[in-house]
Design an enzyme around this catalytic site. Structure first.
Site, PDB file in Angstrom:
ATOM      1  CB  CYS A 111      -1.812   3.493   9.460  1.00 29.63           C
ATOM      2  SG  CYS A 111      -3.167   3.907  10.586  1.00 29.63           S
ATOM      3  NE  ARG A 169      -3.854   0.230   2.138  1.00 25.62           N
ATOM      4  CZ  ARG A 169      -4.662   0.673   3.094  1.00 25.62           C
ATOM      5  NH1 ARG A 169      -4.741   0.012   4.252  1.00 25.62           N
ATOM      6  NH2 ARG A 169      -5.401   1.742   2.932  1.00 25.62           N
TER       7      ARG A 169
END
Length: 288
Positions: free
Chosen positions: A234, A176
């Site tokens: 995050c 990611r």
């Protein structure tokens, strides 16, 4: 700052005249079975805590998928867990503390001094051969006083400065961060200048935290220095709380960027970088 409590330490505290308040914070991205798992088996006396409704305000594109709850709302929620002034709170999950750290961080932010993550979580409790109980726990509401603003917070407008002047840590999975895939948010990639260190790197093979010395060496290898700002993000501010906890365990104070990539990627005009390094800023299009 005391961050962790071991299973043997918790056993001793549970046998004291005033045992800790136990909070079960099981949560998985994209799943809604945390409460069901809790009902099947949890530490005796533990209260279930819902990530989406108790540890977050409602999602909004420009605020992120898990915005911080309001101070008054969170204080009321904490009292509903049976929390009274002077209580020790122990939070745990079944994923090495990666979701329970959100409750740890919020309680610290609300001025609660004695709150710990159970090192190794549910797995360590089971490995010690200790009993579980099933079914719900509904405590009498407590009367705890909570305030707000006791932990460093980075806002959207701050993170570029942190990346330039210090270390901005992206706690997501490498794929990611690199922008190879983005299963949830509208754009792939990472905040320019951020370095990648998944929150799972805080843990040993048995799911307990690495030693403070090991954690400190790992963060220093990323460029973390005591005289420079540090912040973590995050996807939506959950796993980044685990990164902040690990930094605290290593003796390093760090800010949490609660909006994280879910806010950044939804904000028009914010640049994104791709690849394995901090990267060159580009304004990447939203997914079609």
């Amino acid at each position: 700052m005391e961050v962790l409590i071991s299973v043997p330490q918790l056993r001793g505290r549970l046998e004291s005249a005033r045992p800790p308040v136990l909070l079960d914070v099981r949560w998985t991205l994209g799943a809604s079975d945390g409460r069901d798992k809790y009902l099947d088996g949890h530490l005796p006396g533990a209260v279930y805590v819902d990530m989406d409704t108790e540890l977050s305000a409602p999602a909004a594109p420009l605020e992120g998928r898990h915005p911080l709850p309001g101070p008054a709302e969170f204080a009321g929620t904490a009292r509903s867990w049976g929390l009274n002034d002077g209580d020790t709170v122990v939070v745990y999950d079944d994923a090495g503390g990666t979701s329970a750290a959100r409750a740890w961080w919020l309680l610290r932010h609300a001025g609660w001094e004695d709150v710990r993550l159970l090192d190794g979580g549910l797995g360590a409790w089971r490995a010690a051969g200790l009993p579980l109980e099933s079914g719900p726990v509904s405590p009498e509401p407590g009367s705890a006083y909570l305030s707000w603003g006791h932990m460093p917070v980075a806002e959207l407008q701050d993170v570029g400065t942190v990346a330039a002047a210090g270390t901005l840590i992206d706690a997501r999975a490498p794929e990611r961060y690199r922008g190879d895939t983005e299963p949830v948010d509208p754009r792939a990639g990472h905040i320019p200048g951020a370095v990648n260190r998944p929150s799972t790197h805080n843990l040993a093979a048995d799911g307990t935290f690495l030693s403070p010395a090991e954690l400190r060496a790992s963060f220093e290898a990323l460029g973390v220095r005591p005289d420079r700002p540090v912040a973590a993000y995050c996807g939506s501010g959950i796993f980044a709380s685990h990164e902040v906890a690990a930094l605290a365990q290593a003796g390093i104070t760090a800010a949490l960027y609660p909006g994280s990539w879910s806010q950044w990627s939804n904000t028009p005009g914010t640049p994104a970088a791709v690849g394995t390094g901090p990267g060159r800023a580009e304004t990447l299009p939203e997914k079609g």
